[in-house]
Write a protein that holds these residues in place. Structure first.
Motif, PDB file in Angstrom:
ATOM      1  N   SER A   1      20.658  -9.544   9.845  1.00 34.71           N
ATOM      2  CA  SER A   1      19.919  -9.471   8.581  1.00 34.71           C
ATOM      3  C   SER A   1      18.897 -10.580   8.386  1.00 34.71           C
ATOM      4  N   MET A   2      18.840 -11.545   9.284  1.00 34.47           N
ATOM      5  CA  MET A   2      17.715 -12.471   9.251  1.00 34.47           C
ATOM      6  C   MET A   2      16.414 -11.748   9.581  1.00 34.47           C
ATOM      7  N   SER A   3      16.523 -10.480  10.014  1.00 36.28           N
ATOM      8  CA  SER A   3      15.343  -9.640  10.205  1.00 36.28           C
ATOM      9  C   SER A   3      14.697  -9.269   8.871  1.00 36.28           C
ATOM     10  N   LYS A   4      15.465  -9.288   7.791  1.00 34.77           N
ATOM     11  CA  LYS A   4      14.963  -8.849   6.484  1.00 34.77           C
ATOM     12  C   LYS A   4      13.810  -9.716   5.964  1.00 34.77           C
ATOM     13  N   PRO A   5      13.914 -11.050   6.000  1.00 31.28           N
ATOM     14  CA  PRO A   5      12.775 -11.855   5.557  1.00 31.28           C
ATOM     15  C   PRO A   5      11.513 -11.595   6.371  1.00 31.28           C
ATOM     16  N   ILE A   6      11.681 -11.277   7.647  1.00 27.01           N
ATOM     17  CA  ILE A   6      10.520 -10.976   8.494  1.00 27.01           C
ATOM     18  C   ILE A   6       9.863  -9.678   8.035  1.00 27.01           C
ATOM     19  N   ALA A   7      10.682  -8.681   7.688  1.00 27.17           N
ATOM     20  CA  ALA A   7      10.140  -7.430   7.164  1.00 27.17           C
ATOM     21  C   ALA A   7       9.386  -7.666   5.865  1.00 27.17           C
ATOM     22  N   ALA A   8       9.944  -8.497   5.002  1.00 29.07           N
ATOM     23  CA  ALA A   8       9.299  -8.790   3.726  1.00 29.07           C
ATOM     24  C   ALA A   8       7.966  -9.504   3.934  1.00 29.07           C
ATOM     25  N   ALA A   9       7.935 -10.453   4.860  1.00 26.12           N
ATOM     26  CA  ALA A   9       6.692 -11.168   5.138  1.00 26.12           C
ATOM     27  C   ALA A   9       5.628 -10.216   5.669  1.00 26.12           C
ATOM     28  N   ALA A  10       6.028  -9.314   6.560  1.00 26.40           N
ATOM     29  CA  ALA A  10       5.084  -8.336   7.100  1.00 26.40           C
ATOM     30  C   ALA A  10       4.521  -7.460   5.989  1.00 26.40           C
ATOM     31  N   PHE A  11       5.385  -7.043   5.076  1.00 24.81           N
ATOM     32  CA  PHE A  11       4.933  -6.203   3.972  1.00 24.81           C
ATOM     33  C   PHE A  11       3.953  -6.950   3.070  1.00 24.81           C
ATOM     34  N   MET A  12       4.251  -8.219   2.783  1.00 23.99           N
ATOM     35  CA  MET A  12       3.400  -8.980   1.876  1.00 23.99           C
ATOM     36  C   MET A  12       2.020  -9.250   2.480  1.00 23.99           C
ATOM     37  N   MET A  13       1.888  -9.154   3.788  1.00 24.40           N
ATOM     38  CA  MET A  13       0.563  -9.212   4.401  1.00 24.40           C
ATOM     39  C   MET A  13      -0.300  -8.059   3.901  1.00 24.40           C
ATOM     40  N   LEU A  14       0.303  -6.891   3.778  1.00 21.99           N
ATOM     41  CA  LEU A  14      -0.425  -5.723   3.281  1.00 21.99           C
ATOM     42  C   LEU A  14      -0.731  -5.854   1.796  1.00 21.99           C
ATOM     43  N   VAL A  15       0.172  -6.505   1.065  1.00 21.55           N
ATOM     44  CA  VAL A  15      -0.104  -6.786  -0.357  1.00 21.55           C
ATOM     45  C   VAL A  15      -1.319  -7.694  -0.471  1.00 21.55           C
ATOM     46  N   ASP A  16      -1.358  -8.742   0.355  1.00 24.64           N
ATOM     47  CA  ASP A  16      -2.506  -9.655   0.340  1.00 24.64           C
ATOM     48  C   ASP A  16      -3.812  -8.926   0.631  1.00 24.64           C
ATOM     49  N   GLU A  17      -3.739  -7.904   1.462  1.00 24.04           N
ATOM     50  CA  GLU A  17      -4.941  -7.151   1.830  1.00 24.04           C
ATOM     51  C   GLU A  17      -5.302  -6.080   0.808  1.00 24.04           C
ATOM     52  N   GLY A  18      -4.500  -5.956  -0.253  1.00 20.28           N
ATOM     53  CA  GLY A  18      -4.781  -4.976  -1.286  1.00 20.28           C
ATOM     54  C   GLY A  18      -4.467  -3.545  -0.905  1.00 20.28           C
ATOM     55  N   LYS A  19      -3.669  -3.354   0.142  1.00 21.07           N
ATOM     56  CA  LYS A  19      -3.369  -2.009   0.625  1.00 21.07           C
ATOM     57  C   LYS A  19      -2.133  -1.400  -0.034  1.00 21.07           C
ATOM     58  N   VAL A  20      -1.348  -2.232  -0.706  1.00 20.71           N
ATOM     59  CA  VAL A  20      -0.127  -1.776  -1.351  1.00 20.71           C
ATOM     60  C   VAL A  20       0.236  -2.785  -2.435  1.00 20.71           C
ATOM     61  N   LYS A  21       0.984  -2.341  -3.444  1.00 16.96           N
ATOM     62  CA  LYS A  21       1.431  -3.220  -4.511  1.00 16.96           C
ATOM     63  C   LYS A  21       2.940  -3.138  -4.645  1.00 16.96           C
ATOM     64  N   VAL A  22       3.565  -4.251  -5.003  1.00 14.65           N
ATOM     65  CA  VAL A  22       5.027  -4.269  -5.094  1.00 14.65           C
ATOM     66  C   VAL A  22       5.530  -3.411  -6.253  1.00 14.65           C
ATOM     67  N   ASP A  23       4.687  -3.149  -7.241  1.00 19.21           N
ATOM     68  CA  ASP A  23       5.103  -2.320  -8.370  1.00 19.21           C
ATOM     69  C   ASP A  23       4.750  -0.844  -8.184  1.00 19.21           C
ATOM     70  N   ASP A  24       4.257  -0.485  -7.012  1.00 18.56           N
ATOM     71  CA  ASP A  24       4.033   0.929  -6.709  1.00 18.56           C
ATOM     72  C   ASP A  24       5.371   1.630  -6.504  1.00 18.56           C
ATOM     73  N   PRO A  25       5.471   2.908  -6.906  1.00 16.58           N
ATOM     74  CA  PRO A  25       6.673   3.672  -6.559  1.00 16.58           C
ATOM     75  C   PRO A  25       6.700   3.963  -5.066  1.00 16.58           C
ATOM     76  N   VAL A  26       7.879   3.961  -4.484  1.00 14.74           N
ATOM     77  CA  VAL A  26       8.033   4.246  -3.056  1.00 14.74           C
ATOM     78  C   VAL A  26       7.445   5.613  -2.719  1.00 14.74           C
ATOM     79  N   GLU A  27       7.601   6.573  -3.622  1.00 21.07           N
ATOM     80  CA  GLU A  27       7.146   7.943  -3.352  1.00 21.07           C
ATOM     81  C   GLU A  27       5.632   8.045  -3.202  1.00 21.07           C
ATOM     82  N   LYS A  28       4.876   7.032  -3.637  1.00 24.35           N
ATOM     83  CA  LYS A  28       3.417   7.035  -3.454  1.00 24.35           C
ATOM     84  C   LYS A  28       3.071   7.042  -1.975  1.00 24.35           C
TER      85      LYS A  28
END
Length: 387
Positions: free
Chosen positions: A85-112
């Motif tokens: 499960s130390m893989s989980k922070p790595i997944a979160a960091a990868a996702f937040m790269m896309l947030v920084d790029e404006g490609k996704v938002k943390v408050d978006d519904p998953v179904e989007k």
């Protein structure tokens, strides 16, 4: 002031530092191995690799005991470990790269991004004879799957007997087909399903396979050369064997990693698992931790914005939820990090300015003394370097 680690959970000999990478050489003192040696001598700990670093350099890299007890194969600083499960922070960091790029938002519904989640219901009542479903107050949001407050289960029925059998897209569709266990935002329930879903959104938004995104955006640029879902044959030879206490509680015994399919280098029949599939070394995990301690920057390259790191590493669970969890990280004041199922651990403390990495392969301690090992390492590190 305290530094709190994040727990997941024949006589041996302590080893001197061996095969240190260039960036970790000539560091002193070496206080850690002697503090762990008593646990080795009492057969509670087969072996471990520990690392203490600041934002700029490694202060201590120690190996103690054996990577393979029966073969008397010494633990070395470059031993590999399933970090689970130390893989989980790595997944979160990868996702937040896309947030920084404006490609996704943390408050978006998953179904989007994953339409299979549209219309997902929540369990209103359940007993042995019936289950009553209703529509949730709101669909699960990406922040819910990052903080384990979505209502998704730990794993789905198809993730048996191991967690790495089916493609990520298939596993995530199976999560969407099941009702939520509770109303989103109302409870904390640790969920591999949630973080795997994060990984699938990364694939959809980036147009890359999850493992390719990690390699291109994190592992290769950071120099995490030994971090992988599929250790090759040379890396497999460096994996520390896993142990647990025997039934009689008299000694430790070898036990396989039951959550994964073997052989580990089989890319045809093993699939990546964002929530817990990575293998790594202490040195690689430290590089990742140093990047976080430096607020998203390392060696002149920015991986994440300071705002993204702050958001990930501060409490994001609702006020009514007792568990303190950020986006992919357990949070306790100035300290954040994550543990793994086989007792590996990463802790980062912005107040002390330290990164602590604890690498073992333990599936169940021989006795309660096992629970003292990580605190002993942490205290040795803070006593020596926490100034």
């Amino acid at each position: 002031m305290s530094f709190r680690p994040f727990l997941a959970v024949a006589a041996l000999v302590a080893l001197p530092l061996l095969s240190l990478p260039a960036w970790a050489q000539d560091q002193a003192p070496k206080p850690i191995a002697p503090r762990l040696q008593p646990f080795v001598d009492s057969h509670v700990l087969p072996g471990a690799v520990t690392l203490v670093a600041t934002r700029d350099k490694v202060l201590d890299l120690s190996a103690v005991g054996y990577a393979d007890v029966a073969a008397k194969k010494a633990m070395t600083p470059d031993s590999l470990f399933w970090i689970a499960s130390m893989s989980k922070p790595i997944a979160a960091a990868a996702f937040m790269m896309l947030v920084d790029e404006g490609k996704v938002k943390v408050d978006d519904p998953v179904e989007k991004y994953l339409p299979e989640f549209k219309g997902q219901m929540v369990i209103a009542e359940q007993d042995a004879a019936h289950m009553l479903l209703r529509k949730p107050k709101h669909p699960i949001l990406i922040r819910n799957i990052l903080t384990h407050t979505s209502g998704l289960a730990g794993h789905s029925p198809i993730e048996v007997p191991t967690l790495d059998l089916f493609p990520l897209a298939t596993r995530v569709r199976s999560y969407a087909a099941m009702p939520l266990l509770f109303e989103p935002d109302t409870k904390y329930l640790y969920s591999n399903e949630g973080i795997n879903t994060v990984g699938r959104i990364i694939e959809v938004v980036s147009g890359q396979k999850y493992e390719d995104f990690l390699d291109a955006r994190l592992f290769k640029p950071l120099g995490m050369k030994d971090t992988t879902f599929w250790p090759d044959k040379a890396q497999v030879a460096r994996i520390a064997k896993s142990y647990k206490g025997n039934k009689e509680k008299t000694d430790i015994e070898e036990t396989p990693v039951g959550q994964l399919r073997y052989p580990l280098d089989d890319r045809q029949n093993r699939e990546p698992m964002p929530a817990g599939g990575l293998f790594s070394t202490a040195a690689d995990v430290a590089r990742f931790g140093q990047m976080l301690l430096r607020a998203g920057e390392m060696d002149g390259k920015r991986y994440l914005s300071e705002a993204a790191v702050k958001q990930m590493t501060s409490k994001q669970t609702p006020d009514e939820v007792k568990s303190s969890y950020g986006f992919g990280y357990a949070v306790n004041g100035a300290t954040f990090g994550h543990g793994g199922a086989y007792s590996t651990n990463l802790s980062v403390d912005s107040q002390f300015g330290l990164v602590l990495v604890f690498m073992v392969q333990n599936a169940g301690w021989l006795n309660d003394d096992g629970k003292k090992i990580l605190p002993a390492f942490t205290k040795a590190a803070v006593d020596t370097f926490g100034k």
